[in-house]
Structures are given as structure tokens and as C-alpha cells.
Design an enzyme around this catalytic site. Structure first.
Site, short mmCIF file in Angstrom:
data_model
loop_
_atom_site.label_atom_id
_atom_site.label_comp_id
_atom_site.label_asym_id
_atom_site.label_seq_id
_atom_site.Cartn_x
_atom_site.Cartn_y
_atom_site.Cartn_z
N HIS A 137 5.98 13.75 3.68
CA HIS A 137 6.05 12.42 3.06
C HIS A 137 5.64 12.49 1.59
CE1 HIS A 137 5.21 8.01 2.68
NE2 HIS A 137 4.23 8.45 1.91
N GLU A 138 4.54 13.17 1.31
CA GLU A 138 4.05 13.24 -0.07
C GLU A 138 4.99 14.05 -0.97
OE1 GLU A 138 1.73 11.37 -1.07
OE2 GLU A 138 1.11 10.71 0.91
N HIS A 141 7.91 12.00 -2.13
CA HIS A 141 7.66 11.16 -3.31
C HIS A 141 8.03 11.90 -4.59
CE1 HIS A 141 5.86 7.54 -1.73
NE2 HIS A 141 4.89 8.18 -1.11
N GLU A 199 7.43 4.03 -0.30
CA GLU A 199 6.80 4.55 0.91
C GLU A 199 7.81 4.69 2.05
OE1 GLU A 199 3.69 5.70 1.24
OE2 GLU A 199 3.45 5.33 -0.90
#
Length: 279
Positions: A137-138, A141, A199
Site C-alpha cells: 500500500h505504501e 503511494h 488511500e
């Protein structure tokens, strides 16, 4: 009209020149698209964002103790497997991974190839697949250039409010109060929804990335259930920079339709990470 700024005065022009310059840069900047096809505003170069990422990572290391040993080896094992699936076209030659002594269940990735994981996250992410959910997920980004979009939107919003104040002559106590309300409207109407879209996008892209690395994407549902249990009371979604955990789990569950076959193909091709959980 009384109260409006006299645009013919030298003082007014001096106040508006920086805003005009920013407006010109917005006009000249190319609109980008995220990996999922969403239009993006990016006012900064990749090099500028990489410098910001390097500075932020250095500051983080100065403020929190860096953890080494088995925890570092475990996190690095998971992160290395996920980052190995980042296409070379993104131009990140290597990723620095650090574990920080902090009880908050958090992690981050920064432009330029920097990953930080707090020890508190290791209490919530119960296995390598759940940890890969967060790390994927990070990293997503970074790959989606969300940091660039975020700072660009903040810069443009700030300039817009300044222009409103200059044109309307909103000065003094009454003007400050009105600008405060306008600022709150911009935060909840523009900046926070923008962050929520980031997100949600990172959830889906990160799920694909972890699946390609051979981590079970089904673990993402349990991870967010754990985060929900550990998070306590949450603000209303419209006041939050993140979607609710229930919203995230629903979207991830829908994405499993494509992520699960990707995971199965990766496993069949030999992608079988085996990172020591420590306990």
C-alpha cells in the site's frame, strides 16, 4: 466597490504577482494520470519530490530510534520481495528500509525509494502477508505519485485562498474569520477527499503488487480488521483522510477477483517468500 482590492495600485500588483506566477505554472504543467486512470495535478518534478523524500527520511531517523536485528531482517525480507516487483520504468534503483521504535501501527514509503515501518505495526500485522499488505500500500503511494499530487493541491488551494483574500479585501478580524471558514471548507471539500481517493487507490494497487510478489492478497481483509480493532473510535468519513476500514475491506474484497489469480500465477512461477515472523 468598497472593500475590494484596487487592482490598479502598485501594492495590489505586488500582492498578486506571486499568485499569477503560480497560476501560469499550473497552466503550463502537464496533467498526469494515475495508474488507475484518474486525472492528477502534478506541479513538481520527480527530482524535487525525491529530495523531499530524502529529507523527510533523514529527519525521521533523527527523531526516532532505528531498530536493527531480527525485526529489521523480517521487515526487509518482506519489503525486498515487494519492491522487486516495482517496474524499472519508475527509476528507483534501490529501496532503503528502516524499522523505527514507535508503538503506533504505522508505515510509510517516500519518493526516491525510502520505506519506514514502526514496531507497533508488527503487533497488528500478524504475518508476512499482512505486513506485505501495508508495505505494498505504501509503495503504491509512491508509484502513483500521490505525494506530488498532494503537495500540488495544497499549494494551489493555498494560492486560491490568498487570491480570494486579496481580491475581496478581506483584512482585519472579520476577514481572518471568514478566511478561516473558507480554509475549513477547502480542507473538507478538497484536500481530505483527495487524500481518501489516494488511500483507496493505494489499497488496490498495493494489493496487486503484493500478489505479484507471492503474498496472499486475502490477508489484506484480516489486516484491516485488525487495524479496525486496534484503531478505536474513528471520525466520520467526510472528516477523515482515510476511508473507513469497512469501506476498505469491501473494496479489497472486490479486487480479490483479479488479485487472487495473480497471486496463484506468481506462486506457480516460484514466487514463494518465506520471511521469519520472529515469533
Amino acid at each position: 466597490m468598497p472593500g475590494l482590492l484596487d487592482l490598479s495600485s502598485p501594492r495590489a500588483l505586488r500582492r498578486l504577482l506571486p499568485l499569477a506566477a503560480l497560476a501560469a505554472s499550473v497552466t503550463l504543467s502537464a496533467c498526469a494520470s494515475s495508474p488507475l486512470g484518474r486525472s492528477q495535478l502534478t506541479l513538481y518534478s520527480d527530482q524535487e519530490l525525491e529530495k523531499m523524500g530524502e529529507a523527510s527520511f533523514s529527519k525521521y531517523q533523527q527523531e526516532l530510534p532505528v531498530v536493527e536485528g531480527r525485526q529489521d531482517a523480517y521487515v526487509s525480507c518482506v519489503a525486498d520481495a515487494v519492491t522487486a516487483k516495482v517496474p524499472a520504468s519508475y527509476g528507483i534503483s534501490g529501496w532503503q528500509v528502516k524499522v523505527f521504535e514507535d508503538e503506533s501501527a504505522n508505515a510509510f514509503a517516500l519518493p526516491g525509494g525510502y520505506i519506514g515501518v514502526n514496531t507497533g505495526l508488527l503487533e497488528v500485522a500478524e504475518n508476512q502477508d499482512q505486513l506485505a499488505t501495508v508495505i505494498g500500500h505504501e509503495i503504491a503511494h509512491v508509484l502513483a505519485r500521490h505525494a506530488n499530487e498532494r503537495v500540488s493541491t495544497q499549494s494551489l488551494t493555498s494560492a486560491g485562498l490568498s487570491l480570494t483574500q486579496a481580491l475581496a479585501g478581506l483584512e482585519g478580524t472579520g476577514g481572518d474569520q471568514l478566511m478561516g471558514l473558507l480554509g475549513m471548507g477547502a480542507e473538507y471539500g478538497v484536500l481530505k477527499p483527495f487524500s481518501r481517493s489516494h488511500e483507496s487507490e493505494a489499497d488496490l494497487l498495493g494489493l496487486d503488487l503484493m500478489a505479484e510478489a507471492g503474498f496472499d492478497p486475502r490477508a489484506s481483509i484480516k489486516l484491516w480488521a485488525n487495524m479496525n480493532a486496534a484503531g478505536g473510535a474513528q471520525p466520520p468519513v467526510w472528516m477523515s483522510t482515510h476511508p473507513s476500514d469497512e469501506q476498505r475491506m469491501a473494496a479489497l474484497n472486490e479486487r480479490l477477483e483479479t488479485a487472487l489469480p495473480t497471486y496463484q500465477q506468481a506462486r506457480a512461477a516460484g514466487e514463494k517468500p518465506n520471511c521469519d515472523r520472529l515469533r
